[in-house]
Design an enzyme around this catalytic site. Sequence first.
Site, PDB file in Angstrom:
ATOM      1  N   TYR A  91     -13.717  -3.602   9.172  1.00  0.00           N
ATOM      2  CA  TYR A  91     -12.334  -2.938   8.931  1.00  0.00           C
ATOM      3  C   TYR A  91     -11.805  -3.206  10.457  1.00  0.00           C
ATOM      4  O   TYR A  91     -10.430  -3.470  10.236  1.00  0.00           O
ATOM      5  CB  TYR A  91     -12.431  -1.576   8.546  1.00  0.00           C
ATOM      6  CG  TYR A  91     -11.257  -1.016   8.925  1.00  0.00           C
ATOM      7  CD1 TYR A  91     -10.181  -0.963   7.946  1.00  0.00           C
ATOM      8  CD2 TYR A  91     -11.248  -0.121   9.830  1.00  0.00           C
ATOM      9  CE1 TYR A  91      -8.886  -0.426   8.072  1.00  0.00           C
ATOM     10  CE2 TYR A  91      -9.669   0.659  10.069  1.00  0.00           C
ATOM     11  CZ  TYR A  91      -8.832   0.493   9.318  1.00  0.00           C
ATOM     12  OH  TYR A  91      -7.518   0.916   9.714  1.00  0.00           O
ATOM     13  N   GLY A 144       0.855  -1.380   0.023  1.00  0.00           N
ATOM     14  CA  GLY A 144      -0.046  -0.100  -0.120  1.00  0.00           C
ATOM     15  C   GLY A 144       0.981   1.016  -0.031  1.00  0.00           C
ATOM     16  O   GLY A 144       0.484   2.341   0.564  1.00  0.00           O
ATOM     17  N   ALA A 145       1.994   1.285  -0.927  1.00  0.00           N
ATOM     18  CA  ALA A 145       2.880   2.307  -0.655  1.00  0.00           C
ATOM     19  C   ALA A 145       2.722   3.384  -1.819  1.00  0.00           C
ATOM     20  O   ALA A 145       3.517   4.365  -2.169  1.00  0.00           O
ATOM     21  CB  ALA A 145       4.197   1.855  -0.912  1.00  0.00           C
ATOM     22  N   GLY A 174       2.055   4.593   3.719  1.00  0.00           N
ATOM     23  CA  GLY A 174       3.170   3.786   3.200  1.00  0.00           C
ATOM     24  C   GLY A 174       4.114   4.614   2.122  1.00  0.00           C
ATOM     25  O   GLY A 174       5.193   4.130   2.263  1.00  0.00           O
ATOM     26  N   GLY A 189      -0.477   7.860   1.187  1.00  0.00           N
ATOM     27  CA  GLY A 189      -0.527   7.810   2.380  1.00  0.00           C
ATOM     28  C   GLY A 189       0.749   7.478   3.424  1.00  0.00           C
ATOM     29  O   GLY A 189       1.644   7.716   3.116  1.00  0.00           O
TER      30      GLY A 189
END
Length: 331
Positions: free
Chosen positions: A201, A18-19, A24, A22
């Site tokens: 979540y 997830g880079a 990441g 945000g």
Amino acid sequence: MPTTTPQNTMPPTAIITGASSGVGLHAASALATRGWFVVLAVRDLAKGEAAARSLGIPESQRALLHIDLGNQSSVRTFAAAFHATGRRLDALVLNAAVYLPRLKAPRYSPEGYEISVATNHLGHFLLSHLLLPALKQARAGGATSPRLITLGTVTANLEEFGGKIPIPAPANLGNLEGLEAGFKAPQAMIDGKAFKPGKAYKDSKLCNMIMSREMHRRWHAESGIVFNTLYPGCVADTPLFRHAPRAFQVIFPWFQKHITKGYVTQALSGERVAQVVADPEFAAQSGVHWSWGNRQQEGRKAFAQRLSARATDDARNDRLWALSAGMVGLA
């Protein structure tokens, strides 16, 4: 990605899921500033490339590989692609997450599992197993403290105020009734109860924190790998919230900045992840949940935050491990 440079001349390498945005993305930038090589594990390669360029992460210190953590075939393809590079793996950072609070009905992964749990928990659980040999090899090759670091959240820890918020409900895995029933439609919640997307979540993040503890318990003594989680503070304007109502996206950052004082910038959150991944003082302990607190204070150091009983029930955690292993084809 380079494949011919001798291992002993390579900089340390981290994979960050997830880079492309945000926390990441900013963690990748902070590690690159420290001289690390970063593998950005992303769903959208073009977006990831543009994001890396926007923060000035040098091309010589980064590579991008495709992964869709909600698709187990994609996770296996990613792991095989990384192994094929021959690059040493010093750290794996499990950062990616989906948060879909406005869903009216469950969305399912290709394997038939609710998408939040499939992506945030099962995809990362499988990836950890597939890349464990690379982390072990790094230790055998001289790396002093390979690390597997997981992003946790205050909302999954009932020990903290943020974990008690009843909207839609606190994280609670029950007795794993949904998983025991196979976790396929109509099942969509780990506890077997009615679908609540926001709670799905939270539950998936509680699983992340539990599995890190279990990896420490099962693998640390034998491997020397450091397994820790962290909560870097409330990154209230992260793209994680892009599917939340627009009013929430405006009010929530203001509330965290001025009322709770929990707000941290994406850049600071990335720096804190990089500290836990790279700095020597964070290698001294494994099985720790690092936090800077719910109310941010200038100059505060990280401390080990206690997790609630919902994360420390060894019998249930062992069963969660076994059920998860079966769901990703490892049992």
